[in-house]
Scaffold this active site. Structure first.
Site, PDB file in Angstrom:
ATOM      1  N   GLY A   1       0.806  -1.217   0.000  1.00 29.12           N
ATOM      2  CA  GLY A   1       0.000   0.000   0.000  1.00 29.12           C
ATOM      3  C   GLY A   1       0.840   1.270   0.000  1.00 29.12           C
ATOM      4  O   GLY A   1       0.505   2.250  -0.673  1.00 29.12           O
ATOM      5  N   THR A   2       1.917   1.264   0.751  1.00 27.60           N
ATOM      6  CA  THR A   2       2.762   2.460   0.834  1.00 27.60           C
ATOM      7  C   THR A   2       3.296   2.829  -0.539  1.00 27.60           C
ATOM      8  O   THR A   2       3.227   3.992  -0.968  1.00 27.60           O
ATOM      9  CB  THR A   2       3.939   2.207   1.808  1.00 27.60           C
ATOM     10  OG1 THR A   2       3.395   1.898   3.093  1.00 27.60           O
ATOM     11  CG2 THR A   2       4.843   3.421   1.913  1.00 27.60           C
TER      12      THR A   2
ATOM     13  N   ASN B   1      -7.990   3.801   8.573  1.00 24.66           N
ATOM     14  CA  ASN B   1      -7.393   2.668   9.276  1.00 24.66           C
ATOM     15  C   ASN B   1      -7.387   2.825  10.796  1.00 24.66           C
ATOM     16  O   ASN B   1      -7.216   1.863  11.517  1.00 24.66           O
ATOM     17  CB  ASN B   1      -5.959   2.436   8.785  1.00 24.66           C
ATOM     18  CG  ASN B   1      -5.119   3.687   8.805  1.00 24.66           C
ATOM     19  OD1 ASN B   1      -5.412   4.657   8.106  1.00 24.66           O
ATOM     20  ND2 ASN B   1      -4.084   3.695   9.617  1.00 24.66           N
TER      21      ASN B   1
ATOM     22  N   GLN C   1      -7.747  -0.577   3.439  1.00 20.90           N
ATOM     23  CA  GLN C   1      -8.570  -1.207   4.484  1.00 20.90           C
ATOM     24  C   GLN C   1      -9.914  -1.696   3.937  1.00 20.90           C
ATOM     25  O   GLN C   1     -10.685  -2.311   4.672  1.00 20.90           O
ATOM     26  CB  GLN C   1      -8.815  -0.235   5.641  1.00 20.90           C
ATOM     27  CG  GLN C   1      -7.559   0.170   6.412  1.00 20.90           C
ATOM     28  CD  GLN C   1      -6.993  -0.948   7.292  1.00 20.90           C
ATOM     29  OE1 GLN C   1      -7.668  -1.930   7.610  1.00 20.90           O
ATOM     30  NE2 GLN C   1      -5.735  -0.814   7.676  1.00 20.90           N
TER      31      GLN C   1
ATOM     32  N   SER D   1      -3.426  -3.379  -0.715  1.00 19.44           N
ATOM     33  CA  SER D   1      -2.320  -4.123  -0.118  1.00 19.44           C
ATOM     34  C   SER D   1      -2.798  -5.506   0.314  1.00 19.44           C
ATOM     35  O   SER D   1      -3.867  -5.630   0.921  1.00 19.44           O
ATOM     36  CB  SER D   1      -1.801  -3.346   1.102  1.00 19.44           C
ATOM     37  OG  SER D   1      -0.775  -4.065   1.728  1.00 19.44           O
TER      38      SER D   1
ATOM     39  N   HIS E   1      -1.657  -7.733   2.564  1.00 19.33           N
ATOM     40  CA  HIS E   1      -1.562  -8.283   3.933  1.00 19.33           C
ATOM     41  C   HIS E   1      -2.721  -7.872   4.844  1.00 19.33           C
ATOM     42  O   HIS E   1      -2.799  -8.303   5.986  1.00 19.33           O
ATOM     43  CB  HIS E   1      -0.203  -7.971   4.572  1.00 19.33           C
ATOM     44  CG  HIS E   1       0.042  -6.561   4.981  1.00 19.33           C
ATOM     45  ND1 HIS E   1      -0.020  -6.158   6.287  1.00 19.33           N
ATOM     46  CD2 HIS E   1       0.392  -5.471   4.274  1.00 19.33           C
ATOM     47  CE1 HIS E   1       0.281  -4.868   6.361  1.00 19.33           C
ATOM     48  NE2 HIS E   1       0.531  -4.432   5.139  1.00 19.33           N
TER      49      HIS E   1
ATOM     50  N   THR F   1      11.916  -7.267 -10.869  1.00 15.53           N
ATOM     51  CA  THR F   1      11.348  -8.595 -11.064  1.00 15.53           C
ATOM     52  C   THR F   1      10.129  -8.767 -10.170  1.00 15.53           C
ATOM     53  O   THR F   1      10.183  -8.486  -8.968  1.00 15.53           O
ATOM     54  CB  THR F   1      12.405  -9.669 -10.742  1.00 15.53           C
ATOM     55  OG1 THR F   1      13.542  -9.425 -11.567  1.00 15.53           O
ATOM     56  CG2 THR F   1      11.882 -11.077 -11.019  1.00 15.53           C
TER      57      THR F   1
ATOM     58  N   CYS G   1       4.335   6.679  20.871  1.00 13.59           N
ATOM     59  CA  CYS G   1       5.047   6.983  22.098  1.00 13.59           C
ATOM     60  C   CYS G   1       6.499   7.265  21.738  1.00 13.59           C
ATOM     61  O   CYS G   1       7.223   6.348  21.345  1.00 13.59           O
ATOM     62  CB  CYS G   1       4.965   5.819  23.079  1.00 13.59           C
ATOM     63  SG  CYS G   1       3.276   5.378  23.470  1.00 13.59           S
TER      64      CYS G   1
END
Ligand SMILES: Cc1ncc(COP(=O)(O)O)c(C=O)c1O
Length: 380
Positions: free
Chosen positions: A71-72, A151, A179, A199, A201, A237, A325
């Protein structure tokens, strides 16, 4: 104690059929799809067949799919690729304040190159208003990008309405559907989008593979330089095992007619009901009835996100938050900040629970019990 995974918006476990199909390809089909000998031709035939299947899964033509590393990369290729190829028509881009960082940081990079970017606000329920798109459109706007499902909070944005207001404008319309793909049936023609990122995953496929859909008239530049793959737009590839894994992942979902939507909704509702009955002080970020069923972002009054994440981890409940954080202090979520304004307590006491393939009904009750215990302990 059984660990419970409630972080499917971050990533999902692979479907066993995906693993099996990938193992077969990894073991048997090692040719390079660009090689002309029989090993290459076999790989090419599998690549082409999977491209056709994946294109058809979103109502696109096979020539409109560009495989990426996820996705990125698809978001970067859409934003930066379109901006660079169309700057002679204008240098203004519209995106939103609630996009994934893959989009926002690509937009910020474009600002550093001299493009002007408008970040659309959202209302308190987390929605982009089509009227805001109209208000911000300019003759030199070349691209509008609005994500489909957020997301962090699970809001479903009005993509078709925005596509309609852009119909007679030169600007291309991109949506990040990372998403959404695999959760709801998508048809790029019906949606009216010119570009769409996906994406594998997030839908029980492998990590590191995805695609960008770009309708045939879209002009965009490649961001990498190398071989002739992906019609010169994305050299390198192809990850054949990854692409086969992505195809099998969506094939499972299509074969059961997207019934996982209702299944995950049931999980979420069970979890939510349990929290409601407990009497603890919480509120849902976004309008509960309108959210994607896989994501529930909850603000727990008088808690802080860091303590919550650590305590839930100790209780075996894997969740996340949009807050980062850093060096002992909490950086508020940019999505919740866009919804409520900076310094609002909800930007620092909200947790994202996301449901999916790793779950079952019994886990929902158990997870809710653990959450309730943690909240009671922390707010005593
Ligand atoms: C909405 C959205 N866009 C983009 C991405 C990035 O996708 P990938 O992890 O495949 O690079 C994610 C992943 O979290 C996402 O949720």
């Amino acid at each position: 104690m059984e660990p419970i995974y409630l972080d499917h918006a971050a990533t999902t476990p692979m479907h066993p059929n995906v693993i099996k199909a990938m193992q077969e390809v990894m073991g048997e089909v090692y040719g390079n799809p660009s090689s002309i000998h029989q090993f290459g031709r076999r790989a090419r035939a599998i690549l082409d067949e999977n491209r056709r299947y994946l294109a058809q899964s979103i109502g696109a033509d096979e020539k409109e799919l560009y495989f990426t590393s996820g996705g990125t990369e698809a978001d970067n290729l859409a934003l930066i690729g379109v901006a660079l190829a169309n700057q002679h028509k204008g240098k203004h881009i519209i995106t939103t304040a609630i996009e994934h960082h893959a989009n926002i940081h690509a937009a910020e990079h474009l600002e550093s190159l001299g493009f002007e970017v408008t970040y659309l606000p959202v209302n308190e329920a987390g929605y982009v208003q089509p009227s805001d798109v109209v208000r911000q459109l300019r003759p030199d706007t070349i691209l509008v990008s609005v994500m489909m499902i957020n997301n962090e909070v699970g809001t479903i944005q009005p993509i078709e309405e925005i596509a309609k207001v852009l119909k007679d404008h030169q600007a291309y319309f991109h949506t990040d559907a990372v998403q959404a793909y695999g959760l709801i049936k998508l048809d790029v023609k019906q949606l009216g989008v010119d570009l769409m990122s996906v994406s594998a995953h997030k839908l029980n496929g492998p990590k590191g593979v995805g695609f960008l859909y770009a309708q045939q008239d879209v002009k965009f530049n490649a961001l990498q330089h190398g071989g002739n793959q992906e019609r010169l737009k994305r050299p390198g590839t192809e990850s054949l095992p990854g692409i086969v894994g992505m195809r099998v992942a969506i094939e499972q979902i299509e074969a059961n007619n997207y019934q996982t939507y209702d299944k995950y909704k049931l999980y979420r509702d069970l979890f939510y009901k349990e929290l409601q009955q407990s009497g603890i002080d919480f509120s849902v970020n976004g309008k509960f009835e309108e959210l994607a069923p896989t994501i529930l972002n909850i603000s727990f009054a008088n808690t802080n996100v860091e303590q919550m994440l650590m305590s839930l981890d100790l209780e075996g409940v894997a969740v996340s938050s949009g807050s980062a954080c850093t060096a002992g202090s909490i950086e508020a979520s940019h999505v919740l900040t866009a919804m409520y304004g900076s310094d609002h307590p909800k930007t620092k006491n909200s947790i994202r629970f996301s449901f999916g393939f790793a779950n079952d009904e019994a886990q929902m009750i158990e997870a809710a019990k653990r959450v309730i215990n943690v909240v009671k302990r922390l707010t005593k």
